[in-house]
Design a protein around this motif. Structure first.
Motif, PDB file in Angstrom:
ATOM      1  N   VAL B 361       0.843  -1.204   0.000  1.00  0.00           N
ATOM      2  CA  VAL B 361       0.000   0.000   0.000  1.00  0.00           C
ATOM      3  C   VAL B 361       0.871   1.243   0.000  1.00  0.00           C
ATOM      4  CG1 VAL B 361      -1.994   1.082   1.049  1.00  0.00           C
ATOM      5  CG2 VAL B 361      -1.620  -1.316   1.378  1.00  0.00           C
ATOM      6  N   LEU B 362       1.909   1.234   0.833  1.00  0.00           N
ATOM      7  CA  LEU B 362       2.811   2.396   0.865  1.00  0.00           C
ATOM      8  C   LEU B 362       3.438   2.611  -0.511  1.00  0.00           C
ATOM      9  CD1 LEU B 362       4.682   2.087   4.263  1.00  0.00           C
ATOM     10  CD2 LEU B 362       3.116   3.884   3.581  1.00  0.00           C
ATOM     11  N   GLY B 363       3.850   1.509  -1.115  1.00  0.00           N
ATOM     12  CA  GLY B 363       4.447   1.592  -2.447  1.00  0.00           C
ATOM     13  C   GLY B 363       3.496   2.264  -3.428  1.00  0.00           C
ATOM     14  N   MET B 364       2.229   1.865  -3.395  1.00  0.00           N
ATOM     15  CA  MET B 364       1.265   2.431  -4.337  1.00  0.00           C
ATOM     16  C   MET B 364       1.050   3.918  -4.052  1.00  0.00           C
ATOM     17  SD  MET B 364      -1.550  -0.512  -4.997  1.00  0.00           S
ATOM     18  CE  MET B 364      -1.722  -1.291  -3.441  1.00  0.00           C
ATOM     19  N   VAL B 365       0.997   4.292  -2.764  1.00  0.00           N
ATOM     20  CA  VAL B 365       0.778   5.707  -2.435  1.00  0.00           C
ATOM     21  C   VAL B 365       1.954   6.549  -2.918  1.00  0.00           C
ATOM     22  CG1 VAL B 365       0.657   7.360  -0.547  1.00  0.00           C
ATOM     23  CG2 VAL B 365      -0.718   5.303  -0.468  1.00  0.00           C
ATOM     24  N   TYR B 366       3.175   6.107  -2.618  1.00  0.00           N
ATOM     25  CA  TYR B 366       4.328   6.945  -2.940  1.00  0.00           C
ATOM     26  C   TYR B 366       4.673   6.881  -4.421  1.00  0.00           C
ATOM     27  CZ  TYR B 366       4.815   8.045   1.889  1.00  0.00           C
ATOM     28  OH  TYR B 366       4.564   8.544   3.141  1.00  0.00           O
ATOM     29  N   PHE B 367       4.346   5.771  -5.057  1.00  0.00           N
ATOM     30  CA  PHE B 367       4.530   5.666  -6.500  1.00  0.00           C
ATOM     31  C   PHE B 367       3.604   6.645  -7.218  1.00  0.00           C
ATOM     32  CE2 PHE B 367       3.184   3.635 -10.525  1.00  0.00           C
ATOM     33  CZ  PHE B 367       4.400   3.452 -11.130  1.00  0.00           C
ATOM     34  N   GLY B 368       2.343   6.654  -6.803  1.00  0.00           N
ATOM     35  CA  GLY B 368       1.356   7.485  -7.488  1.00  0.00           C
ATOM     36  C   GLY B 368       1.520   8.955  -7.190  1.00  0.00           C
ATOM     37  N   GLY B 375      -3.224  10.727  -8.269  1.00  0.00           N
ATOM     38  CA  GLY B 375      -1.981  10.016  -8.007  1.00  0.00           C
ATOM     39  C   GLY B 375      -2.245   8.645  -7.425  1.00  0.00           C
ATOM     40  N   SER B 376      -3.160   8.582  -6.459  1.00  0.00           N
ATOM     41  CA  SER B 376      -3.458   7.292  -5.839  1.00  0.00           C
ATOM     42  C   SER B 376      -4.052   6.332  -6.851  1.00  0.00           C
ATOM     43  CB  SER B 376      -4.433   7.474  -4.687  1.00  0.00           C
ATOM     44  OG  SER B 376      -3.771   8.047  -3.605  1.00  0.00           O
ATOM     45  N   ILE B 377      -4.919   6.869  -7.708  1.00  0.00           N
ATOM     46  CA  ILE B 377      -5.531   5.990  -8.710  1.00  0.00           C
ATOM     47  C   ILE B 377      -4.438   5.474  -9.649  1.00  0.00           C
ATOM     48  CG2 ILE B 377      -7.161   5.879 -10.616  1.00  0.00           C
ATOM     49  CD1 ILE B 377      -8.757   8.068  -9.168  1.00  0.00           C
ATOM     50  N   VAL B 378      -3.595   6.382 -10.103  1.00  0.00           N
ATOM     51  CA  VAL B 378      -2.507   5.980 -10.999  1.00  0.00           C
ATOM     52  C   VAL B 378      -1.580   4.987 -10.298  1.00  0.00           C
ATOM     53  CG1 VAL B 378      -0.441   6.800 -12.176  1.00  0.00           C
ATOM     54  CG2 VAL B 378      -2.567   8.059 -12.387  1.00  0.00           C
ATOM     55  N   GLY B 379      -1.259   5.277  -9.048  1.00  0.00           N
ATOM     56  CA  GLY B 379      -0.364   4.395  -8.297  1.00  0.00           C
ATOM     57  C   GLY B 379      -0.938   3.002  -8.156  1.00  0.00           C
ATOM     58  N   ALA B 380      -2.200   2.927  -7.752  1.00  0.00           N
ATOM     59  CA  ALA B 380      -2.804   1.619  -7.523  1.00  0.00           C
ATOM     60  C   ALA B 380      -2.926   0.851  -8.838  1.00  0.00           C
ATOM     61  CB  ALA B 380      -4.175   1.780  -6.877  1.00  0.00           C
ATOM     62  N   VAL B 381      -3.412   1.526  -9.875  1.00  0.00           N
ATOM     63  CA  VAL B 381      -3.578   0.843 -11.157  1.00  0.00           C
ATOM     64  C   VAL B 381      -2.213   0.440 -11.714  1.00  0.00           C
ATOM     65  CG1 VAL B 381      -4.354   1.106 -13.536  1.00  0.00           C
ATOM     66  CG2 VAL B 381      -5.743   1.996 -11.680  1.00  0.00           C
ATOM     67  N   GLY B 382      -1.271   1.393 -11.679  1.00  0.00           N
ATOM     68  CA  GLY B 382       0.051   1.124 -12.232  1.00  0.00           C
ATOM     69  C   GLY B 382       0.728  -0.043 -11.550  1.00  0.00           C
ATOM     70  N   MET B 383       0.766  -0.003 -10.208  1.00  0.00           N
ATOM     71  CA  MET B 383       1.469  -1.056  -9.481  1.00  0.00           C
ATOM     72  C   MET B 383       0.799  -2.401  -9.678  1.00  0.00           C
ATOM     73  SD  MET B 383       4.174  -0.275  -7.823  1.00  0.00           S
ATOM     74  CE  MET B 383       4.524  -0.686  -6.154  1.00  0.00           C
ATOM     75  N   ASN B 384      -0.533  -2.405  -9.670  1.00  0.00           N
ATOM     76  CA  ASN B 384      -1.232  -3.681  -9.788  1.00  0.00           C
ATOM     77  C   ASN B 384      -1.034  -4.301 -11.162  1.00  0.00           C
ATOM     78  OD1 ASN B 384      -3.219  -4.995  -7.775  1.00  0.00           O
ATOM     79  ND2 ASN B 384      -3.133  -2.835  -7.266  1.00  0.00           N
ATOM     80  N   ILE B 385      -1.236  -3.485 -12.194  1.00  0.00           N
ATOM     81  CA  ILE B 385      -1.119  -4.025 -13.546  1.00  0.00           C
ATOM     82  C   ILE B 385       0.333  -4.434 -13.805  1.00  0.00           C
ATOM     83  CG2 ILE B 385      -1.385  -3.490 -15.995  1.00  0.00           C
ATOM     84  CD1 ILE B 385      -4.038  -3.661 -14.632  1.00  0.00           C
ATOM     85  N   LEU B 386       1.248  -3.575 -13.356  1.00  0.00           N
ATOM     86  CA  LEU B 386       2.660  -3.862 -13.560  1.00  0.00           C
ATOM     87  C   LEU B 386       3.048  -5.156 -12.859  1.00  0.00           C
ATOM     88  CD1 LEU B 386       4.789  -2.148 -15.011  1.00  0.00           C
ATOM     89  CD2 LEU B 386       5.650  -1.534 -12.768  1.00  0.00           C
TER      90      LEU B 386
END
Lengths: 392, 438
Positions: B361-368, B375-386
């Protein structure tokens, strides 16, 4: 300029894909077998054993020119997916194997944390699955499509209790287990139940617990020693066993320490050293002094990968053997996946005698096999030698 | 070094000319047209995807844009690329361009009518895209569901870590509370279970009661959040991080020791209630409510607390109230995401909610990106799909993803899209040439 580059790239792609597609075509119907393994995450060694056993099996099949079903040889393909030791990923990997890779049968996942949700998926999509190592009853409970290749803890607990009673004649037991691990906790409970049935309530004089990743057990061990336990049963993983046994000896607890199948790893002796010599544990098979097919498997594995296979690899090997037997018993493959999967499942549930390297298995009483356990003694060279067999 | 600095201006020019061209052709296309384009491309895939993929030598239509096929059999990379271009990229671009002007007028008309209607039309279109895309393979549906649920979890953590600037590690604990609460409730209500007995309500009631179950489980994890909110009055920074981390461990070992809830074995057998529309609806609702919360006046006090608690206090902001409400609010949504997750996997166990979950979760927050709903949406989608797409790489995946996060932390220390407001009106309004707010 840029348009030209684009055009060139597109042309190359087009030509490349058509050229390549032409070589990929015209393949006969293949048997696809899915492997859902813990290749990364908490327990990569387990995933590695799974993968190696799978590859060895594939090698054998390839050497034989394919899997013969009903007089026809089919090429076999493995689809290996990593479940990262996560429940979500195990479910996703299983869904992918079933709907995308269209596998006939799935082997794995090993740990119950992954096997329970993955089993749910396999059962929903009516795809047979064999978990080689999962001991949680929920993995196969009410799931006609999910099987396992190992015995269950309700069997192993009494086996250890019987062995200690017969071998040493002790009446007072001490137990030390990890409360956060479903395996250890379950087995400790079954052992306690069996022991108290034999020796009366209160015969487990110390029932101590700790939490995963604890490294200091002196408080619990002192309690166990002071309670007058004549031996210690600790159904822990090999990395903790080393610490527990060493600390017990340092505290002056020199009575026997008995373990379960989770001890049976190649890593146990390097971690535990001479402290573990002379101890006993129950497990699926004994590596040292093995004969026949078991020995052949161990030697080949050791030669190929450089270490003695642990029980996960052996059970995975047997799971593949079971899958192969079921597919062959099926008689013929129609090419309709739904029909073939059903056929394989039915064939699996009808297996009455499968002679695996971890013992004979019988699936006539449901999806959990009836099989024997062995008691292994760690000898003075640190080898796991066969000591006794216990059958249901 | 010299070579790098020399090539830089040229690279920039190339980049600029491409961006200019893009603006030239596509800047006046509203979201509506993109969604219609997307819908048509997934419909196209639905009908011709498989035969086309077979023509290109792939066994089946690639599930995740060909990543899995390309990584497993690199020889098929050109096929996968070609597939993506012909099935997705070209149709979307062509359709969007073709209906750009018409859809601008439609978007204007919709917005004049009512902004709610306009938003709903867009959401329905988005859902249609996902639904049709998912129809081709159940694997996609599962990935979509997990991704949507991750969006809720990431948003809820961003509220605390990004908007309020407290480093909280208690999210896995909140998610666990929600997951267990929802599981226990739905098992008691609908499943004949030997653990709790059963009320045996008819299964047809389940979809209607499920929202209430989720709300209740969110409230339960909000109650748990009180435990973290109170110490947050006295500690900040590292100390709060440690206390909230302790909370996660307390919840985990509590669940491990509570035999009623299955102990370390976990609970299974939840009814199958988290279908794609349900998860999608909850995700949209959570984005809407969380976005309203963080852009409200009260939400702005969170930023004040982050930027200077003393100053905020001096400006008559009740910082205690802000922290308390924010923690409970974030925990509520974490609980909802946990409840949804439990009903997707239909299995929960305590060890799923440990350090690994926190890192994710932290990864997705700071990534996005901090302080940003997009940002959170991008982070969550990006990390999950990736993470799903790179799975065939096995152990190398765990080298690539951390390196990516490190690079992002170096070049964009607050994440990809940080400190940006998410404005639906801006997103769906008709577009003029020369880009949005050029």
């Amino acid at each position: 300029m840029k348009n030209k580059t684009l055009l060139i790239v597109m042309t190359i792609l087009l030509i490349g894909s058509f050229f390549l597609s032409s070589c990929g075509q015209a393949q006969a119907q293949t048997i696809k077998i899915g492997v859902n393994a813990e290749l990364t995450g908490d327990v990569p060694k387990i995933g590695e054993g799974t993968k190696y056993a799978a590859e060895m099996w594939l090698e054998d099949v390839k050497a034989a020119g394919g899997l013969e079903v009903g007089g026809k040889k089919y090429p076999v393909e493995l689809a290996i997916e990593d479940n990262e030791s996560k429940a979500e990923s195990a479910a996703a990997a299983n869904t992918k194997l079933i709907t995308q890779d269209e596998v006939l049968i799935i082997i794995g996942p090993q740990a119950s944390k992954q096997a329970v949700p993955a089993g749910e998926i396999a059962n929903n999509y009516e795809t047979p699955m064999i978990s080689p190592w999962s001991t949680n009853p929920n993995t196969t409970k009410d799931r006609p499509w999910v099987f396992r290749a190992c015995f269950l803890d309700p069997f192993q607990g009494p086996v250890v209790a019987n062995f200690v009673t017969q071998e040493f004649g002790f009446t007072k037991a001490g137990v030390l287990y990890d409360v956060a691990s479903d395996y250890s906790k379950g087995l400790a409970e079954f052992f306690k139940e069996a022991w108290e049935k034999q020796h009366g309530a209160g015969s487990v004089v110390a029932y101590e617990s700790f939490t995963t990743k604890d490294t200091d057990f002196s408080a619990q061990l002192t309690k166990i020693k002071d309670a007058g336990a004549e031996f210690l049963f600790t159904p822990q993983y090999y990395n903790e066993v080393g610490l527990i046994v060493k600390q017990a000896h340092q505290l002056g607890f020199n009575s026997p320490i008995v373990g379960s199948d989770s001890w049976g790893s190649a890593e146990l002796i390097p971690l535990c050293g001479s402290d573990c010599y002379g101890l006993y544990f129950s497990t699926h098979y004994a590596a040292a002094g093995a004969t026949g097919a078991t020995k052949a498997f161990i030697d080949r594995y050791q030669q190929k990968y450089g270490y003695v296979p642990d029980d996960v690899a052996a059970l995975t090997w047997d799971a593949f053997g079971l899958a192969q037997m079921a597919i062959q018993n099926c008689g013929k493959l129609t090419g309709d996946l739904k029909v073939d999967r059903k056929c394989v499942r039915d064939a699996l549930s009808q297996i009455k005698e499968f002679d695996g390297i971890t013992g004979k298995m019988d699936f006539s009483q449901g999806n959990d096999p009836i099989k024997c356990a062995v008691i292994v003694k760690i000898d003075d060279q640190g080898q796991f030698t066969f000591y006794k067999q216990a059958c249901p | 070094m010299a070579a790098v600095s020399e090539s830089l201006p040229e690279q920039k020019r190339w980049y600029h000319s491409l961006a200019e061209k893009w603006d030239d052709w596509f800047s006046d296309i509203p979201m509506l047209a993109w969604l219609v384009g997307g819908l048509l491309s997934v419909i196209l895939e639905y009908f011709v995807g498989s035969p086309f993929a077979r023509m290109l030598g792939m066994p089946k239509a690639p599930v995740l844009f060909g990543f899995d096929i390309a990584l497993k059999t690199p020889i098929l990379i050109p096929s996968a690329l070609l597939y993506d271009i012909i099935i997705y990229v070209l149709p979307i671009l062509i359709v969007a361009r073709a209906i750009g002007n018409v859809s601008n007028r439609i978007a204007q008309w919709l917005m004049d009518k009512s902004i709610v209607l306009a938003t709903l039309v867009h959401i329905v279109l988005l859902y249609a895209v996902l639904q049709v895309w998912g129809d081709l393979s159940d694997y996609r549906v599962l990935v979509l569901k997990l991704t949507l649920i991750a969006i809720i979890g990431t948003l809820s953590l961003n509220v605390i870590n990004g908007y309020m600037g407290e480093f909280s590690c208690s999210q896995p604990g909140f998610i666990a509370l929600g997951a267990y609460a929802a599981s226990v409730l739905s098992i008691i209500l609908f499943v004949n279970n030997d653990l709790f007995g059963s009320l045996n309500l008819p299964a047809s009631l389940a979809p209607f009661l499920f929202p209430f179950i989720l709300i209740l489980s969110g409230l339960i994890s909000a109650v748990g959040a009180l435990l973290v909110a109170v110490p947050s009055f006295r500690t900040r920074g590292d100390y709060l991080a440690i206390i909230s981390l302790a909370f996660t461990f307390i919840v985990k070992s509590l669940l491990e020791n509570l035999e009623v809830f299955g102990g370390p074995r976990g609970l299974s057998g939840q009814p199958d209630l988290s279908s794609l529309p349900v998860v999608f609806a909850w995700t949209m609702i959570s984005i809407w409510i969380i976005n309203n919360y963080v852009t409200s006046t009260f939400g702005k006090t969170m930023n004040a607390v982050r930027d200077g608690e003393m100053a905020a206090n001096a400006m008559s902001i009740d910082t205690r109230k802000t922290k308390m409400v924010t923690f409970l609010f974030a925990a509520f949504w974490a609980g909802v995401s946990g409840g949804l997750l439990a009903h997707v996997l239909r299995y929960v166990n305590p060890s799923s909610f440990g350090i690994q979950k926190l890192a994710e979760v932290l990864g997705m927050v700071y990534f996005g990106g901090l302080n940003s709903v997009v940002g959170s949406i991008v982070g969550a989608v990006g990390m999950n799909i990736l993470s799903e797409a790179l799975r065939p790489l096995e152990i190398y995946k765990w080298i690539i993803i951390p390196i990516m996060i490190i690079l992002i932390m170096i070049y964009r220390p607050t994440g990809l899209i940080a400190f940006r407001e998410f404005n639906v009106k801006n997103l769906i309004r008709p577009k003029q040439k020369k880009g949005p707010e050029a």
